[in-house]
Scaffold this motif. Sequence first.
Motif, PDB file in Angstrom:
ATOM      1  N   ASP A 118       0.812  -1.213   0.000  1.00  0.00           N
ATOM      2  CA  ASP A 118       0.000   0.000   0.000  1.00  0.00           C
ATOM      3  C   ASP A 118       0.849   1.270   0.000  1.00  0.00           C
ATOM      4  N   ILE A 119       1.998   1.227   0.641  1.00  0.00           N
ATOM      5  CA  ILE A 119       2.918   2.365   0.654  1.00  0.00           C
ATOM      6  C   ILE A 119       3.575   2.536  -0.712  1.00  0.00           C
ATOM      7  N   LEU A 120       4.034   1.434  -1.287  1.00  0.00           N
ATOM      8  CA  LEU A 120       4.824   1.491  -2.518  1.00  0.00           C
ATOM      9  C   LEU A 120       3.988   1.721  -3.767  1.00  0.00           C
ATOM     10  N   VAL A 121       2.776   1.191  -3.793  1.00  0.00           N
ATOM     11  CA  VAL A 121       1.941   1.290  -4.996  1.00  0.00           C
ATOM     12  C   VAL A 121       1.648   2.755  -5.342  1.00  0.00           C
ATOM     13  N   LYS A 122       1.737   3.641  -4.390  1.00  0.00           N
ATOM     14  CA  LYS A 122       1.527   5.073  -4.637  1.00  0.00           C
ATOM     15  C   LYS A 122       2.606   5.657  -5.544  1.00  0.00           C
ATOM     16  N   HIS A 123       3.708   4.959  -5.700  1.00  0.00           N
ATOM     17  CA  HIS A 123       4.829   5.439  -6.504  1.00  0.00           C
ATOM     18  C   HIS A 123       4.901   4.751  -7.869  1.00  0.00           C
ATOM     19  N   LEU A 124       3.831   4.030  -8.240  1.00  0.00           N
ATOM     20  CA  LEU A 124       3.795   3.306  -9.499  1.00  0.00           C
ATOM     21  C   LEU A 124       2.770   3.918 -10.440  1.00  0.00           C
ATOM     22  N   ASP A 125       2.954   3.696 -11.729  1.00  0.00           N
ATOM     23  CA  ASP A 125       1.954   4.048 -12.727  1.00  0.00           C
ATOM     24  C   ASP A 125       0.992   2.870 -12.874  1.00  0.00           C
ATOM     25  N   GLY A 126      -0.124   3.098 -13.547  1.00  0.00           N
ATOM     26  CA  GLY A 126      -1.149   2.073 -13.712  1.00  0.00           C
ATOM     27  C   GLY A 126      -0.699   0.838 -14.462  1.00  0.00           C
ATOM     28  N   ASP A 127       0.361   0.937 -15.256  1.00  0.00           N
ATOM     29  CA  ASP A 127       0.820  -0.217 -16.024  1.00  0.00           C
ATOM     30  C   ASP A 127       2.015  -0.917 -15.377  1.00  0.00           C
ATOM     31  N   ASP A 128       2.428  -0.454 -14.204  1.00  0.00           N
ATOM     32  CA  ASP A 128       3.550  -1.072 -13.500  1.00  0.00           C
ATOM     33  C   ASP A 128       3.070  -2.272 -12.697  1.00  0.00           C
ATOM     34  N   GLU A 129       4.015  -3.126 -12.329  1.00  0.00           N
ATOM     35  CA  GLU A 129       3.696  -4.314 -11.531  1.00  0.00           C
ATOM     36  C   GLU A 129       4.567  -4.327 -10.284  1.00  0.00           C
ATOM     37  N   LEU A 130       3.990  -4.817  -9.196  1.00  0.00           N
ATOM     38  CA  LEU A 130       4.670  -4.849  -7.907  1.00  0.00           C
ATOM     39  C   LEU A 130       4.373  -6.169  -7.219  1.00  0.00           C
ATOM     40  N   LEU A 131       5.398  -6.777  -6.648  1.00  0.00           N
ATOM     41  CA  LEU A 131       5.261  -8.020  -5.893  1.00  0.00           C
ATOM     42  C   LEU A 131       5.935  -7.834  -4.546  1.00  0.00           C
ATOM     43  N   VAL A 132       5.198  -8.118  -3.462  1.00  0.00           N
ATOM     44  CA  VAL A 132       5.749  -8.040  -2.105  1.00  0.00           C
ATOM     45  C   VAL A 132       5.419  -9.349  -1.409  1.00  0.00           C
ATOM     46  N   ILE A 133       6.442 -10.075  -0.989  1.00  0.00           N
ATOM     47  CA  ILE A 133       6.244 -11.364  -0.319  1.00  0.00           C
ATOM     48  C   ILE A 133       7.029 -11.366   0.979  1.00  0.00           C
ATOM     49  N   ASP A 134       6.363 -11.746   2.057  1.00  0.00           N
ATOM     50  CA  ASP A 134       7.048 -11.935   3.330  1.00  0.00           C
ATOM     51  C   ASP A 134       7.725 -13.298   3.266  1.00  0.00           C
ATOM     52  N   VAL A 135       9.021 -13.297   3.152  1.00  0.00           N
ATOM     53  CA  VAL A 135       9.744 -14.557   3.009  1.00  0.00           C
ATOM     54  C   VAL A 135       9.995 -15.230   4.347  1.00  0.00           C
ATOM     55  N   THR A 136       9.501 -14.601   5.430  1.00  0.00           N
ATOM     56  CA  THR A 136       9.625 -15.244   6.732  1.00  0.00           C
ATOM     57  C   THR A 136       8.466 -16.187   7.000  1.00  0.00           C
ATOM     58  N   ASP A 137       7.258 -15.817   6.587  1.00  0.00           N
ATOM     59  CA  ASP A 137       6.105 -16.653   6.937  1.00  0.00           C
ATOM     60  C   ASP A 137       5.061 -16.781   5.833  1.00  0.00           C
ATOM     61  N   ARG A 138       5.435 -16.489   4.594  1.00  0.00           N
ATOM     62  CA  ARG A 138       4.573 -16.638   3.418  1.00  0.00           C
ATOM     63  C   ARG A 138       3.460 -15.604   3.319  1.00  0.00           C
ATOM     64  N   ASP A 139       3.428 -14.566   4.116  1.00  0.00           N
ATOM     65  CA  ASP A 139       2.484 -13.474   3.921  1.00  0.00           C
ATOM     66  C   ASP A 139       2.845 -12.799   2.615  1.00  0.00           C
ATOM     67  N   ARG A 140       1.877 -12.532   1.758  1.00  0.00           N
ATOM     68  CA  ARG A 140       2.220 -11.973   0.458  1.00  0.00           C
ATOM     69  C   ARG A 140       1.132 -11.029  -0.042  1.00  0.00           C
ATOM     70  N   ALA A 141       1.522 -10.104  -0.913  1.00  0.00           N
ATOM     71  CA  ALA A 141       0.594  -9.172  -1.548  1.00  0.00           C
ATOM     72  C   ALA A 141       1.214  -8.698  -2.848  1.00  0.00           C
ATOM     73  N   TRP A 142       0.376  -8.363  -3.818  1.00  0.00           N
ATOM     74  CA  TRP A 142       0.896  -7.891  -5.086  1.00  0.00           C
ATOM     75  C   TRP A 142      -0.133  -6.987  -5.735  1.00  0.00           C
ATOM     76  N   GLY A 143       0.286  -6.288  -6.761  1.00  0.00           N
ATOM     77  CA  GLY A 143      -0.607  -5.414  -7.498  1.00  0.00           C
ATOM     78  C   GLY A 143      -0.206  -5.369  -8.958  1.00  0.00           C
ATOM     79  N   GLY A 144      -1.176  -5.214  -9.815  1.00  0.00           N
ATOM     80  CA  GLY A 144      -0.904  -5.039 -11.234  1.00  0.00           C
ATOM     81  C   GLY A 144      -0.780  -6.313 -12.044  1.00  0.00           C
ATOM     82  N   PHE A 145      -0.942  -7.484 -11.419  1.00  0.00           N
ATOM     83  CA  PHE A 145      -0.833  -8.737 -12.158  1.00  0.00           C
ATOM     84  C   PHE A 145      -2.179  -9.117 -12.762  1.00  0.00           C
TER      85      PHE A 145
END
Length: 91
Positions: free
Chosen positions: A51-78
Amino acid sequence: MATLLIGYDLNKQKNYPDLYDAIKGLDSAWWHHLDSTWLVVTGHTAKQARDILVKHLDGDDELLVIDVTDRDRAWGGFNDKGSGWLNSSYE
């Protein structure tokens, strides 16, 4: 604290400095060795960081954020196929 893996594709307009500053602002412990991949040790969840980082992206950009400690994950633009694969890979 969580370790988040952050990856992105900036497609048309590339505003790396603003995105880099936002990623570094998640915490002071970060690693950026690959072009579009970061590891950040932070108190934020993957969804909060997204939610913090997506504010710095354009509508056609893609973002992947994965918690590699416990499999918590979120993404946008896919698309549905990409989102479906990510969801099924953790079942």
